[in-house]
Design a protein around this motif. Structure first.
Motif, PDB file in Angstrom:
ATOM      1  N   LEU A 151     -25.816 -12.888  -2.900  1.00 37.59           N
ATOM      2  CA  LEU A 151     -24.488 -12.666  -3.222  1.00 37.59           C
ATOM      3  C   LEU A 151     -23.750 -13.945  -2.539  1.00 37.59           C
ATOM      4  CD1 LEU A 151     -23.539  -9.101  -1.473  1.00 37.59           C
ATOM      5  CD2 LEU A 151     -23.899  -9.660  -3.792  1.00 37.59           C
ATOM      6  N   GLY A 152     -24.179 -14.607  -1.718  1.00 34.05           N
ATOM      7  CA  GLY A 152     -23.528 -15.832  -1.009  1.00 34.05           C
ATOM      8  C   GLY A 152     -23.635 -16.963  -1.992  1.00 34.05           C
ATOM      9  N   ILE A 153     -24.441 -16.822  -3.098  1.00 34.01           N
ATOM     10  CA  ILE A 153     -24.388 -17.972  -3.990  1.00 34.01           C
ATOM     11  C   ILE A 153     -23.166 -17.986  -4.838  1.00 34.01           C
ATOM     12  CG2 ILE A 153     -25.442 -18.974  -6.013  1.00 34.01           C
ATOM     13  CD1 ILE A 153     -28.129 -17.738  -4.731  1.00 34.01           C
ATOM     14  N   GLY A 154     -22.893 -16.915  -5.347  1.00 35.92           N
ATOM     15  CA  GLY A 154     -21.588 -16.632  -6.333  1.00 35.92           C
ATOM     16  C   GLY A 154     -20.389 -16.975  -5.242  1.00 35.92           C
ATOM     17  N   VAL A 155     -20.555 -16.471  -4.163  1.00 37.20           N
ATOM     18  CA  VAL A 155     -19.221 -16.358  -3.091  1.00 37.20           C
ATOM     19  C   VAL A 155     -18.890 -17.877  -2.904  1.00 37.20           C
ATOM     20  CG1 VAL A 155     -18.392 -16.007  -0.840  1.00 37.20           C
ATOM     21  CG2 VAL A 155     -19.379 -14.017  -2.223  1.00 37.20           C
ATOM     22  N   THR A 156     -20.245 -18.719  -2.653  1.00 34.94           N
ATOM     23  CA  THR A 156     -19.929 -20.168  -2.321  1.00 34.94           C
ATOM     24  C   THR A 156     -19.295 -20.664  -3.146  1.00 34.94           C
ATOM     25  OG1 THR A 156     -21.952 -19.966  -0.709  1.00 34.94           O
ATOM     26  CG2 THR A 156     -21.379 -22.108  -1.562  1.00 34.94           C
ATOM     27  N   PHE A 157     -19.833 -20.784  -4.493  1.00 33.56           N
ATOM     28  CA  PHE A 157     -19.033 -21.556  -5.471  1.00 33.56           C
ATOM     29  C   PHE A 157     -17.631 -21.228  -5.621  1.00 33.56           C
ATOM     30  CE2 PHE A 157     -23.624 -22.470  -6.938  1.00 33.56           C
ATOM     31  CZ  PHE A 157     -23.619 -23.532  -6.799  1.00 33.56           C
ATOM     32  N   LEU A 158     -17.240 -19.976  -5.555  1.00 37.18           N
ATOM     33  CA  LEU A 158     -15.939 -19.589  -5.910  1.00 37.18           C
ATOM     34  C   LEU A 158     -15.131 -20.055  -4.776  1.00 37.18           C
ATOM     35  CD1 LEU A 158     -16.619 -15.937  -7.453  1.00 37.18           C
ATOM     36  CD2 LEU A 158     -15.331 -17.850  -8.363  1.00 37.18           C
ATOM     37  N   LEU A 159     -15.537 -19.838  -3.336  1.00 38.37           N
ATOM     38  CA  LEU A 159     -14.922 -20.387  -2.331  1.00 38.37           C
ATOM     39  C   LEU A 159     -14.716 -21.903  -2.388  1.00 38.37           C
ATOM     40  CD1 LEU A 159     -16.242 -18.777   1.106  1.00 38.37           C
ATOM     41  CD2 LEU A 159     -14.074 -18.711   0.178  1.00 38.37           C
ATOM     42  N   ILE A 160     -15.731 -22.651  -3.059  1.00 40.10           N
ATOM     43  CA  ILE A 160     -15.521 -24.236  -3.149  1.00 40.10           C
ATOM     44  C   ILE A 160     -14.507 -24.538  -4.140  1.00 40.10           C
ATOM     45  CG2 ILE A 160     -16.669 -26.109  -4.351  1.00 40.10           C
ATOM     46  CD1 ILE A 160     -19.281 -25.008  -2.975  1.00 40.10           C
ATOM     47  N   THR A 161     -14.206 -23.558  -5.033  1.00 47.03           N
ATOM     48  CA  THR A 161     -12.913 -23.872  -6.342  1.00 47.03           C
ATOM     49  C   THR A 161     -11.664 -23.131  -5.413  1.00 47.03           C
ATOM     50  OG1 THR A 161     -13.237 -21.640  -7.183  1.00 47.03           O
ATOM     51  CG2 THR A 161     -14.520 -23.293  -8.086  1.00 47.03           C
ATOM     52  N   GLY A 162     -11.639 -22.586  -4.255  1.00 48.45           N
ATOM     53  CA  GLY A 162     -10.605 -22.094  -3.695  1.00 48.45           C
ATOM     54  C   GLY A 162     -10.188 -20.696  -3.990  1.00 48.45           C
ATOM     55  N   ASN A 163     -11.190 -19.908  -4.230  1.00 56.08           N
ATOM     56  CA  ASN A 163     -11.022 -18.431  -4.661  1.00 56.08           C
ATOM     57  C   ASN A 163     -11.947 -17.562  -3.900  1.00 56.08           C
ATOM     58  OD1 ASN A 163      -9.375 -18.364  -7.236  1.00 56.08           O
ATOM     59  ND2 ASN A 163     -10.568 -20.176  -7.673  1.00 56.08           N
ATOM     60  N   PHE A 164     -11.730 -16.384  -4.033  1.00 56.86           N
ATOM     61  CA  PHE A 164     -12.468 -15.467  -3.099  1.00 56.86           C
ATOM     62  C   PHE A 164     -13.190 -14.692  -4.022  1.00 56.86           C
ATOM     63  CE2 PHE A 164      -9.387 -16.491   0.002  1.00 56.86           C
ATOM     64  CZ  PHE A 164     -10.050 -16.636   1.220  1.00 56.86           C
ATOM     65  N   ASP A 165     -14.179 -13.613  -4.044  1.00 58.24           N
ATOM     66  CA  ASP A 165     -14.673 -12.523  -4.394  1.00 58.24           C
ATOM     67  C   ASP A 165     -14.929 -11.517  -3.554  1.00 58.24           C
ATOM     68  OD1 ASP A 165     -15.607 -10.820  -6.237  1.00 58.24           O
ATOM     69  OD2 ASP A 165     -17.138 -12.032  -7.240  1.00 58.24           O
TER      70      ASP A 165
ATOM     71  N   LEU B 159     -14.536 -30.867  -7.744  1.00 65.70           N
ATOM     72  CA  LEU B 159     -13.119 -31.407  -8.329  1.00 65.70           C
ATOM     73  C   LEU B 159     -12.114 -30.140  -8.265  1.00 65.70           C
ATOM     74  CD1 LEU B 159     -14.522 -33.869 -11.012  1.00 65.70           C
ATOM     75  CD2 LEU B 159     -13.502 -34.478  -8.533  1.00 65.70           C
ATOM     76  N   ILE B 160     -12.373 -29.050  -8.919  1.00 63.67           N
ATOM     77  CA  ILE B 160     -11.577 -28.036  -9.073  1.00 63.67           C
ATOM     78  C   ILE B 160     -11.029 -27.602  -7.563  1.00 63.67           C
ATOM     79  CG2 ILE B 160     -11.046 -25.441  -9.826  1.00 63.67           C
ATOM     80  CD1 ILE B 160     -12.995 -26.222 -12.214  1.00 63.67           C
TER      81      ILE B 160
END
Length: 334
Positions: free
Chosen positions: A56-70, A209-210
């Motif tokens: 789960l942390g993989i997806g959450v990590t990349f989304l957090l990097i873009t400034g978004n939550f899941d 970058l995003i």
């Protein structure tokens, strides 16, 4: 000119190394207070017991990097697990509604359940990437939607009968010669793939970058909405894979499964140095954060602490570790 190692490595690498040091310290303290904590089998358990949170942390990590939550991932796990059971339960074999399913072939049931998991990701992406609704609001809503579907299908209970023999294979098969389950191997493959994506692909760099400046990323030609959509679809798929593996392990679809997992996934990402504001973090750091959380949880269990005290200890260690990260980064910049 600074020539020390700390000046030459990136902030992401610095934080990963820093949290690795925190992990070593915590492990040493646990060895002092918890009997037999240092035994090899216990160390293997620490690395493998939280495989589902790491995925789960993989997806959450990349989304957090873009400034978004899941925050939908916990509910998505429950929904996918329940649907995978319902889809392949035999049809019309009992007067008990919870013992009857759609009777689909096992492979078709898994594919359809994964498509439903990605459907939650698609809903998230539509509202967040297209309509610009704050991610925390939408993903909390889809978390409740997914868990509601699970509760409707199970009538608030669980489905665990009339299943084909193949259903329990994925979750209970061990790697030959070891006690390590295939689910752990899936975790390792996904972490390696995520690391390669992060470090060696153009799409991985676009993610940063995003997160750093979405408008600048858009003006530079990056299709921000499409990229975020793909990340939400990936996060939904990862939650679906986790839900299927857990349902297979316990041979049951439970509507209450994975309650709170979304918060654990967020915690390990933050422990690993992922910025909640976006533009900063790494999969490797997230994995170190997951091991830190596992060490704390295992030590608390070894000390026979009650669940309430375990929860308090986990929160306290998380708070201190994140403050230590902030202090270390500030000192590095000084």
């Amino acid at each position: 000119m600074k020539t020390n190692l700390g000046a030459r490595i990136s902030n992401e690498s610095f934080l990963s190394l820093f949290m690795l040091g925190v992990l070593v310290v915590l492990f040493g303290v646990a060895c002092l207070f918890v009997p037999n904590f240092y035994r090899p089998q216990n160390m293997v358990n620490i690395l493998t017991n939280n495989w589902f949170i790491v995925i789960l942390g993989i997806g959450v990590t990349f989304l957090l990097i873009t400034g978004n939550f899941d925050m939908s991932v916990g509910g998505n796990i429950a929904m996918t697990g329940v649907l995978s059971v319902w889809f392949c339960q035999a049809a019309g074999v009992s007067q008990n509604a919870l013992a009857n399913g759609l009777g689909l072939p096992y492979t078709a049931a898994l594919v359809l359940a994964l498509m439903c998991a990605m459907g939650i990701g698609a809903i998230n992406a539509f509202f967040i990437a297209r309509l610009k609704v704050p991610s925390i609001i939408i993903t909390l809503g889809t978390m409740m939607l997914a868990r509601g579907v699970a509760q409707i299908v199970t009538r608030g209970a669980q489905r665990n009968t009339s299943l084909p023999d193949a259903f329990g294979v994925l979750g209970n098969t061990a790697i030959p010669g070891t006690s390590v389950k295939v689910a752990v191997l899936v975790m390792i493959v996904l972490v390696v793939a995520a690391f390669v994506f992060e470090k060696l692909t153009v799409a991985g760099r676009r993610t940063y970058l995003i997160g750093a400046n979405p408008e600048a990323a858009r003006l530079s030609g990056i299709k921000v909405a499409r990229h975020i959509t793909l990340l939400y679809l990936a996060s939904g798929l990862l939650a679906g894979i986790t839900g299927i593996l857990l349902a297979s392990e316990f041979k049951a679809g439970v509507s209450g499964r994975a309650a709170g997992y979304e918060f654990d996934a967020l915690v390990i990402a933050l422990l690993g140095g992922v910025s909640i504001a976006g533009g900063f973090g790494s999969v490797l750091g997230m994995f170190v954060g997951a091991v830190i959380l596992s060490v704390v949880t295992t030590a608390a269990t070894g000390l026979l602490l009650s669940p309430d005290w375990q929860f308090t200890l986990k929160g306290l260690v998380t708070f201190i570790a994140i403050l230590a990260q902030r202090f270390a980064l500030d000192r590095r910049k000084a």
